[in-house]
Design a protein around this motif. Structure first.
Motif, mmCIF file in Angstrom:
data_model
loop_
_atom_site.group_PDB
_atom_site.id
_atom_site.type_symbol
_atom_site.label_atom_id
_atom_site.label_comp_id
_atom_site.label_asym_id
_atom_site.label_seq_id
_atom_site.Cartn_x
_atom_site.Cartn_y
_atom_site.Cartn_z
ATOM 1 N N LEU A 1 -3.613 -3.391 -5.219
ATOM 2 C CA LEU A 1 -4.404 -2.620 -6.175
ATOM 3 C C LEU A 1 -3.781 -1.245 -6.428
ATOM 4 O O LEU A 1 -3.845 -0.717 -7.533
ATOM 5 C CB LEU A 1 -5.831 -2.487 -5.641
ATOM 6 C CG LEU A 1 -6.904 -2.076 -6.637
ATOM 7 C CD1 LEU A 1 -6.921 -3.011 -7.824
ATOM 8 C CD2 LEU A 1 -8.266 -2.042 -5.977
ATOM 9 N N GLU A 2 -3.162 -0.675 -5.382
ATOM 10 C CA GLU A 2 -2.483 0.613 -5.542
ATOM 11 C C GLU A 2 -1.413 0.505 -6.627
ATOM 12 O O GLU A 2 -1.307 1.360 -7.505
ATOM 13 C CB GLU A 2 -1.828 1.053 -4.232
ATOM 14 C CG GLU A 2 -2.792 1.481 -3.151
ATOM 15 C CD GLU A 2 -3.347 0.307 -2.359
ATOM 16 O OE1 GLU A 2 -2.955 -0.851 -2.664
ATOM 17 O OE2 GLU A 2 -4.174 0.521 -1.467
ATOM 18 N N LEU B 1 -2.880 0.130 -10.099
ATOM 19 C CA LEU B 1 -3.375 1.384 -10.649
ATOM 20 C C LEU B 1 -2.234 2.308 -11.063
ATOM 21 O O LEU B 1 -2.331 3.003 -12.072
ATOM 22 C CB LEU B 1 -4.290 2.076 -9.639
ATOM 23 C CG LEU B 1 -5.666 1.434 -9.541
ATOM 24 C CD1 LEU B 1 -6.455 2.035 -8.394
ATOM 25 C CD2 LEU B 1 -6.426 1.603 -10.836
ATOM 26 N N SER C 1 -7.194 3.775 -5.568
ATOM 27 C CA SER C 1 -7.558 2.404 -5.225
ATOM 28 C C SER C 1 -8.648 2.395 -4.168
ATOM 29 O O SER C 1 -9.513 1.516 -4.173
ATOM 30 C CB SER C 1 -6.336 1.604 -4.781
ATOM 31 O OG SER C 1 -6.065 1.814 -3.434
#
Lengths: 205, 218, 244
Positions: free
Chosen positions: B87-88, B91, B210
């Motif tokens: 997710l990091e 993003l 995140s």
């Protein structure tokens, strides 16, 4: 590989809703969750998908193996059906989308923008997304909403094919799909109002 | 992750508004400034670097509330959070897409708007350089703000309230560099600070964003 | 017996209820003594005249404005790491107090600045830093108000507090870089130990600072208690709704 859920307690909004849920899902099997509205079907599915942490208990064999399909379809209105599916396919690692298009009769709609589809057509495209992920465990929350009889049959066929290919699925649904599936009634697992399971509001009681 | 970048860019181009809106806002803001402070070209030339930086910052802010909210509403974020890409990273890519569709056009348009505000000749190069180095920080801070407020109905105003104080250091160093450049002074120090700020934001804020997004998806 | 025992809301409430009356009285006495001594029993400054006496409001409130944010930072960290509810609620309770202290510091600073510098407001680094701190307080409070689920709100505001602290420090240095100041040097330099204020002013000032500190602690304990009771009501209602 088997999905094994043991003694799971899940909470919604700081209040435990289900406790002691234990279930086992072998490859090629499907499980249908039943229970009245608010029983915690969605919360259980989101917890197994890893979107929220369980209060207690363990989930084995779910990480990086599940595809989660919720009420929303994850489709972009300004992209065509095939662009939407190809995007998700690439996120999950470059897979072919023709099988998914065929399973839900989306071939004629492949170049239509998702925003111009009817609710049932959108739902079909959303379900086709699960196929392109190539993940073995499907978690489906009310998958048949706004589908007509033909589309429900398409969906049942897709699930059957997925199971035959060694996949498995957990479905929260109220209609009979004619699948060879076990049913799990969530009512007995309902958390008692005075129960203490480490939910975040308990410190205040 | 490249797929995500391409999708976001394509969506920004197709949805029309997202791409052109920030630029149009920047233009209108620049046109309104002489109406409010008067047409004296010396005065305009003095305040031009600051006004252009402020305009770019506000134009960046304008598109932030759509950055994650649309993906949240149609369920894409749930799927992205369970997808094999971290997710990091997702993003950070969304921040990059935002910068390409919002920050970069602003950098390109700024010199043209500088003409309108009678920016001194020495200032053009430094204005572009400072914007080029500073706008990535604006986009990444924006991603963090959007991740904080994504679950809130009508969070747009709150997003501005949270993000604008975070923009203060970037604005100070960026506008200072542009101002020193326009005045013929050496802009190296603020430029270095600005670069450090941008790099720090790119390196660390995806993790904070995140974390916030996971809390919102729970 | 460990300090963490008071992370239990019920124990915390019991203790704070026992401590609070004494704390209110002590804080009130300190503030009253410090202010009366400061306003009426100190001579005028040879340069600043009687305007210097606003220092007895200005310095303690400025100190508390910064300390409140620092306390929020610590309690936010405790919430994120150990998930003690009292900690998150204490941060929530401290924010409006800190914001008010910031406003007092800014307002008294303006009143002091007008006769001294000939202007109500200057974009001096210290003043500007405080204004930015006030904006951070506003954003933090607004985020708490906007989120319905209390645990999510505690999580998100804690993340905002951590990131905000980094940016607040960055802003402080940026502002110092941006403009040199008019503001006099610090009145109570802790690091050097040197005294810039004469004893006549210093003793009532210290009493005022202790009083404001106690007042802050009392306000935060009181407000935290209110927040705990609110959460308790909410928890009981949620359980009741499910039981019915």
């Amino acid at each position: 590989m088997t999905l094994l859920v043991q003694n799971l307690t899940v909470a919604r909004g700081g209040v435990p809703v289900l406790t002691g849920v234990t279930l086992r899902l072998d490859a090629g099997k499907a499980l249908i969750l039943r229970g009245p509205n608010g029983a915690g079907k969605t919360t259980l599915l989101r917890t197994i998908a890893g979107l929220q942490p369980p209060l207690r208990g363990t989930i084995d064999g779910a990480e990086d193996r599940v595809a989660y399909g919720a009420h929303a379809d994850g489709l972009k209105a300004m992209l065509s059906v095939s662009e939407n599916l190809r995007f998700w396919a690439r996120v999950y690692g470059e897979h072919d989308i023709t099988a998914a298009l065929a399973a839900y009769a989306l071939e004629p709609l492949r170049d239509r923008l998702a925003g111009t589809l009817s609710a049932g057509q959108k739902r079909r495209a959303g379900l086709a997304r699960l196929m392109v992920t190539q993940r073995p465990v499907w978690l489906l929350d009310e998958p048949t909403v706004s589908l007509d009889t033909d589309a429900v049959a398409m969906f049942a066929g897709a699930v059957d094919a997925h199971l035959a290919g060694g996949g498995s699925a957990i479905l929260a649904t109220h209609i009979d799909l004619g699948l060879q599936a076990e049913t799990l009634d969530l009512t007995p697992y309902r958390a008692a109002p005075d129960a203490r399971h480490g939910a975040s509001d308990e410190a205040f009681l | 992750m490249i797929a995500l970048l391409l999708r976001d860019l394509r969506l920004a181009l197709r949805a029309g508004g997202g791409f052109g809106l920030g630029l149009a806002f920047f233009l209108i803001l620049t046109v309104l400034v002489p109406f409010s402070v008067g047409p004296q070209s010396t005065l305009l030339g003095t305040i031009a670097p600051g006004i252009l930086w402020l305009g770019a910052l506000l134009a960046c802010l304008l598109s932030l509330d759509r950055l994650l909210a649309l993906d949240f509403e149609d369920g894409s974020l749930d799927v992205l959070a369970t997808a094999p890409i971290p997710l990091e990273g997702a993003l950070a890519v969304k921040g990059l897409a935002h910068w390409i569709t919002t920050g970069l056009p602003l950098v390109v348009a700024a010199p043209a708007l500088g003409v309108l505000l009678n920016l001194p000749g020495a200032g053009y190069g430094w204005l572009v350089v400072s914007l080029l180095l500073g706008t990535p920080a604006l986009s990444m801070i924006g991603v963090f703000g959007a991740a904080l407020t994504v679950g809130i109905k009508r969070g747009g105003l709150l997003l501005s309230l949270l993000v604008l104080p975070l923009y203060v250091p970037t604005l100070i160093f960026g506008a200072e560099a542009a101002r020193r450049g326009a005045a013929g002074l050496d802009p190296a120090t603020p430029l270095l600070m600005l670069t450090g700020l941008s790099l720090g934001c790119i390196a660390l804020l995806p993790f904070a964003a995140s974390a916030a997004l996971r809390m919102n998806l729970r | 017996m460990s300090l963490w025992e008071y992370a239990n809301p019920v124990k915390f409430l019991r203790l704070s209820e026992r401590v609070l009356p004494a704390l209110w009285v002590f804080a009130g006495l300190c503030v009253a003594t410090g202010l009366i001594w400061g306003f009426f029993a100190t001579p005028d400054d040879y340069r600043q005249g009687s305007t210097v006496k606003i220092i007895f409001l200005h310095v303690p409130s400025a100190l508390m404005a910064i300390n409140a944010w620092f306390m929020m930072l610590v309690t936010s960290l405790i919430w994120l790491i150990r998930r003690h509810h009292v900690s998150a609620l204490a941060a929530k309770a401290a924010a409006p107090v800190g914001a008010v202290m910031t406003v007092i510091a800014l307002a008294t600073g303006a009143l002091w600045g007008q006769p001294m510098w000939g202007t109500w407001w200057a974009w001096d680094p210290r003043l500007t830093s405080f204004l930015i701190l006030f904006l951070f307080y506003l954003g933090y409070i607004a985020l708490w108000e906007a989120i319905e689920d209390p645990d999510t709100a505690a999580d998100l505001t804690s993340v905002l507090c951590l990131v905000g602290s980094v940016f607040a420090v960055l802003s402080r240095y940026a502002v110092h870089f941006w403009n040199q100041g008019l503001h006099q040097g610090t009145s109570v330099p802790v690091a050097t130990g040197a005294r810039t204020v004469s004893d006549v002013f210093f003793i009532p000032l210290v009493i005022c600072m202790i009083g404001f500190g106690m007042l802050f602690v009392a306000l935060v304990l009181y407000r935290t208690g209110t927040e705990i009771r609110l959460r308790r009501t909410r928890a009981l209602l949620a359980r009741g709704a499910r039981g019915a």
